[in-house]
Design a protein around this motif. Structure first.
Motif, mmCIF file in Angstrom:
data_model
loop_
_atom_site.group_PDB
_atom_site.id
_atom_site.type_symbol
_atom_site.label_atom_id
_atom_site.label_comp_id
_atom_site.label_asym_id
_atom_site.label_seq_id
_atom_site.Cartn_x
_atom_site.Cartn_y
_atom_site.Cartn_z
ATOM 1 N N ALA A 190 21.702 -9.302 15.358
ATOM 2 C CA ALA A 190 20.527 -9.916 14.456
ATOM 3 C C ALA A 190 19.085 -9.517 14.785
ATOM 4 O O ALA A 190 18.271 -9.427 14.117
ATOM 5 N N ASP A 191 18.927 -9.001 16.259
ATOM 6 C CA ASP A 191 17.667 -8.589 16.567
ATOM 7 C C ASP A 191 17.345 -7.127 16.585
ATOM 8 O O ASP A 191 16.739 -6.185 17.277
ATOM 9 N N ARG A 192 18.209 -6.287 15.834
ATOM 10 C CA ARG A 192 18.009 -4.966 15.452
ATOM 11 C C ARG A 192 16.831 -4.436 15.083
ATOM 12 O O ARG A 192 15.998 -5.299 14.382
ATOM 13 N N LYS A 193 16.398 -3.228 15.373
ATOM 14 C CA LYS A 193 15.128 -2.641 14.718
ATOM 15 C C LYS A 193 15.357 -2.163 13.347
ATOM 16 O O LYS A 193 16.392 -1.467 13.078
ATOM 17 N N THR A 194 14.630 -2.463 12.372
ATOM 18 C CA THR A 194 14.883 -2.178 10.824
ATOM 19 C C THR A 194 13.765 -1.366 10.276
ATOM 20 O O THR A 194 14.040 -0.555 9.294
ATOM 21 N N GLU A 195 12.788 -1.108 11.191
ATOM 22 C CA GLU A 195 11.621 -0.095 10.356
ATOM 23 C C GLU A 195 12.204 1.329 10.781
ATOM 24 O O GLU A 195 12.880 1.539 11.749
ATOM 25 N N PRO A 196 11.512 2.344 9.813
ATOM 26 C CA PRO A 196 10.516 1.918 8.847
ATOM 27 C C PRO A 196 11.114 1.596 7.308
ATOM 28 O O PRO A 196 10.607 1.432 6.470
ATOM 29 N N GLY A 197 12.691 1.697 7.276
ATOM 30 C CA GLY A 197 13.274 1.157 5.874
ATOM 31 C C GLY A 197 13.187 2.496 5.329
ATOM 32 O O GLY A 197 13.122 3.566 5.394
ATOM 33 N N ALA A 198 14.226 2.200 3.954
ATOM 34 C CA ALA A 198 14.780 3.579 3.254
ATOM 35 C C ALA A 198 13.780 3.574 1.888
ATOM 36 O O ALA A 198 13.044 2.599 1.406
ATOM 37 N N THR A 199 13.705 4.937 1.453
ATOM 38 C CA THR A 199 13.260 5.207 0.351
ATOM 39 C C THR A 199 14.208 5.680 -0.832
ATOM 40 O O THR A 199 15.146 6.163 -0.370
#
Length: 813
Positions: free
Chosen positions: A79-88
């Motif tokens: 649940a606490d994973r890093k998600t940044e920067p995201g996808a394009t």
């Protein structure tokens, strides 16, 4: 007589027939539309939809769904994973391109399928992709020629599992040796030699077919469960692993005592036996940090008492005082627990009344027979089951228990018609141990947030490491064939986040007579594996203190070395908690361009700087050791090796342990328990060589017990670097961190420079020249100074290091 068709052959044939029908149906699977929402991309196609969700750096979850197809929650994703920067997202020529870091998913519209790229390099491609029939669901991928596939959890098949059809069903294999396709801890994941990791986030009974049925097809099949997979990419294998544990969770740093010596057997029958064993370790001058109590703590017999989970007061009349007395000596108590409650146990009616047990199809407690008796199974997937189980654990923690040993958690027996809160047994079997560990970790850290849990279990699922799970490799045979696969098992598990996988040192099962050489070799290897825990059936003692003088004398030196290496080993544990890097590392981490290293399963890296090759055969005088390149020194005598192979001589006192050129190996003096740990007097062995003109290392320190010490700034990092120059050597020392309770105000450092060919003209610390001493006695008696040991070709330097940065220079004549 061998049947014409085995059960496995029949299942494979049935799966192939189903898939033939499915492939025909998928010829019409085409794109219909897409949309982005909540940071994810959903694509609709003719028979369902798929959502691609960024999971952090260079990782994507791909979740297929179809109306009427039951889904379960993800067990793998943290649940606490890093998600940044995201996808394009971009669209080009009949394709959608979804980029997340270095990983791109290329979604072909007609016919619909997804392929994955790292930059412009193709990593992996769905073949027919997702399939689902009335009885089977899964995925198909195309493999490239020559691609190696590692992983799949605990198996003894060689490192490269391509060409194997692997059952995905956690199952005990008692007394295994050199061949085992199915064991305690299966994992539906592989690491490819093309530097990607593929995880099927499905806990159901299934199969991982790695080009066995069809040469260039990877096929995942399950009878139910979540229809999702996760793809992770990385430029290097350490980066790939770090990206993976960002998705599935990082292993929390265990208490420092977890790296010490354990007394363990099957089992200690009484408090008197426990106390006598601890006294024997002290009498024989063996360090000790923990005592592990097997099932006799809650009953006098092997059968009939499982589920009592309360002290047998006849055998253990004063357990709280016993544990307090042990704690005063720096020794922690670990108790075995199991998820089974026998109908003959004292808690059966309590468990039934508490609605704690899994159900039968009529809605009553599911009962069945297994080795230990007639039993029910605690439903760790239900709130009532978790609450009931935790109440027992909490009471034991209040009594003074320090750690847990979760046994039989596959579960060892799990009838298919068992009903759990979220599904049938075959839907969630492989997540049972995982959910049990989650219960222990989350409830304990909620109530005791300052403590670091110790949770040892033999079965789990992808991501179980985030709950502090420390796996072991089960009931291995007490013979040479049992020792031989242990490196392979630990390396394979470490590739998938389980960096503390270890073995019952000395072997567990069988062995009618004591084999001294086997026992010594196994415990020597244990110094360089994550948890030092000899454990065995009691007809031959597992503890070294109960064996002959020669055995004791050899192993005392090794166990004391284990403690002297605590600065190094604890730093490995810290690195694992930050990046997922395992403590035991395969040789291909060192040289990714040598494909032959992927198959090496008898030699490994212990951290960055040790190369270890256990002795796994009787009566050998030399061991052929594979080198991953570079220059290495024998840890015992400084013999230098290079190239791709080394023939290392051994006797009963030694196994091949090599140290990398340029390494700093930190050690402390002898201690009796990790509670006494201090780096106030610190030795640094530096291995000088022209091939390593510049090198740097660090050690991590905190109080060894405070949870989240690093995040709170309650730590110290000691950094060391060396720079080889024409006139000698320059060393730099500096520190970082806010410090911790008990941290030394200053340190006396003994720097041992190995492979140094001449006495110095000057040794300068800061602006002060150290005295150049003559002889070992003068050096040992001096508070500071330098001495050149000509015969050993070592320069020894002793100096004080306070908290300020420091420079030390060795100037040649």
């Amino acid at each position: 007589m061998t049947p014409i068709f085995s059960c496995q052959h029949f299942l494979a044939l049935a799966a192939t027939l189903c898939l033939c029908i499915q492939v025909l149906a998928q010829e019409q699977r085409n794109y219909q539309g897409h949309w982005e929402s909540d940071g994810a991309l959903t694509v609709q196609f003719t028979d369902g939809e798929v959502t691609l969700t960024p999971m952090g750096p260079s990782a994507l979850e791909i979740h297929y769904r179809r109306d009427g197809l039951k889904q379960l929650p993800s067990f793998a994703i943290a649940a606490d994973r890093k998600t940044e920067p995201g996808a394009t997202l971009s669209e080009d020529d009949g394709k959608l391109i979804y980029r997340n870091g270095s990983l791109s998913a290329v979604i072909h519209k007609a016919p619909f399928h997804i392929e994955y790229l790292r930059g412009q390099e193709r990593l992996l491609s769905e073949e027919s992709g997702f399939f689902a029939t009335d009885t089977l669901r899964g995925f198909r991928f195309a493999l490239t020629p020559g691609e190696k596939l590692l992983g799949g959890g605990e198996r003894v098949l060689g490192m490269d599992r391509r060409g194997q059809r692997l059952p995905l069903y956690n199952r005990a294999h008692y007394g295994y040796t050199t061949q085992s396709p199915q064991m305690y801890f299966s994992l539906p994941a592989v690491v490819s030699s093309n530097k990607y990791l593929l995880l099927f986030d499905n806990s159901a009974t299934g199969t991982l077919d790695l080009g066995a049925s069809e040469k260039n097809i990877l096929q995942f099949e399950a009878v139910a469960g979540r229809t999702a997979y996760i793809v992770v990419a990385g430029d290097t294998y350490p980066q790939l692993l770090e990206n993976y544990v960002n998705v599935t969770g990082r292993q929390p740093l265990p208490p420092r005592w977890a790296l010490g010596n354990f007394a363990s057997r099957f089992g200690y029958h009484s408090e008197a036996e426990v106390r006598a064993t601890v006294d024997k370790f002290s009498e024989e001058n063996f360090p000790l940090d923990a005592v592990v109590l097997d099932l006799y703590w809650f009953g006098p017999d092997i059968k009939g008492h499982m589920g009592n989970l309360a002290w047998d007061k006849k055998a253990f009349p004063a357990p709280e005082k016993m544990m307090a007395d042990l704690k005063a000596q720096g020794i922690n108590t670990i108790l075995v627990t199991e998820p089974f409650v026998l109908s003959t146990s004292a808690r059966w009616q309590e468990a039934v009344a508490g609605n704690a047990l899994a159900k039968n199809l009529a809605g009553g407690p599911k009962r069945f027979d297994f080795y230990f008796g007639n039993t029910g199974l605690i439903d760790v997937f239900s709130k009532d089951g978790r609450d009931w189980f935790w109440n027992i654990y909490d009471g034991l923690l209040e009594q003074g228990v320090s750690g847990w040993w979760g046994d039989l958690g596959e579960p060892e027996v799990h009838p298919a018609d068992t009903v759990h809160a979220i599904g049938m047994a075959d839907e969630i079997h492989n997540a049972f141990g995982h959910t049990w560990a989650q219960l222990l970790y989350e409830r304990q850290t909620e109530k005791y947030p300052e403590r670091r849990p110790f949770i040892m279990m033999r079965a789990g699922f992808a991501g179980s490491q985030r709950y502090g799970m420390i796996p072991w490799t089960g009931d291995v045979a007490r013979e040479w064939g049992g020792l031989q696969p242990q490196v392979e098992l630990a390396l394979g598990m470490g590739l998938l986040g389980f960096g503390y996988t270890h073995s019952d040192l000395g072997g567990f099962a069988g062995g009618e007579t004591f084999d001294r050489e086997l026992y010594i070799r196994w415990l020597q290897y244990g110094v360089f594996q994550p948890v030092y825990r000899p454990h065995a059936q009691e007809h031959i003692p597992s503890e070294p203190v109960f064996h002959d003088r020669r055995t004791r004398d050899i192993l005392r030196k090794y166990i004391k070395l284990r403690y002297r290496l605590l600065p190094y080993n604890y730093t490995l544990a810290f690195e694992n908690s930050r990046t997922g890097m395992p403590l035991m590392r395969p040789l291909f981490f060192e040289n990714e361009n040598d494909p032959s290293l992927f198959d090496i399963n008898d030699t490994y890296l212990w951290g960055k700087d040790f190369l270890v090759a256990p002795v796994v055969e009787a009566d050998v005088a030399t061991v052929a050791v594979t080198l991953p390149g570079g220059t290495w020194f024998d840890y015992w005598n400084d013999t230098r090796y290079s190239g791709d192979r080394a023939l290392v001589p051994v006797d009963l006192d030694t196994i091949p342990v090599l140290v990398r050129a340029g390494a700093f190996i930190p050690t402390i003096g002898d201690i009796n328990t990790s509670r006494d740990y201090s780096s106030k007097s610190l030795t640094l062995d530096y291995y000088a060589h022209a091939s390593a003109p510049v090198s740097s290392r660090y050690i991590y320190e905190d109080d060894g017990k405070t949870a989240n010490a690093f995040a709170q700034g309650k730590f110290e990092k000691l950094h060391f670097s060396a720079h080889r120059i024409a006139g000698g050597l320059t060393f730099s020392f500096k520190r970082e961190g806010d410090g911790y309770t008990g941290m030394p105000a200053s340190r006396t450092v003994t720097l041992k420079i190995h492979n140094w060919q001449q006495a110095p003209a000057v040794v300068e610390v800061g602006t002060v020249n150290l005295p150049l001493l003559q002889g070992e006695q003068a050096f040992n008696q001096a508070e500071r100074g330098a001495w050149y040991h000509k015969r050993a070709q070592q320069l020894l330097v002793k100096f004080d290091w306070h908290r300020a940065p420091l420079t030390l220079r060795v100037k040649n004549p």
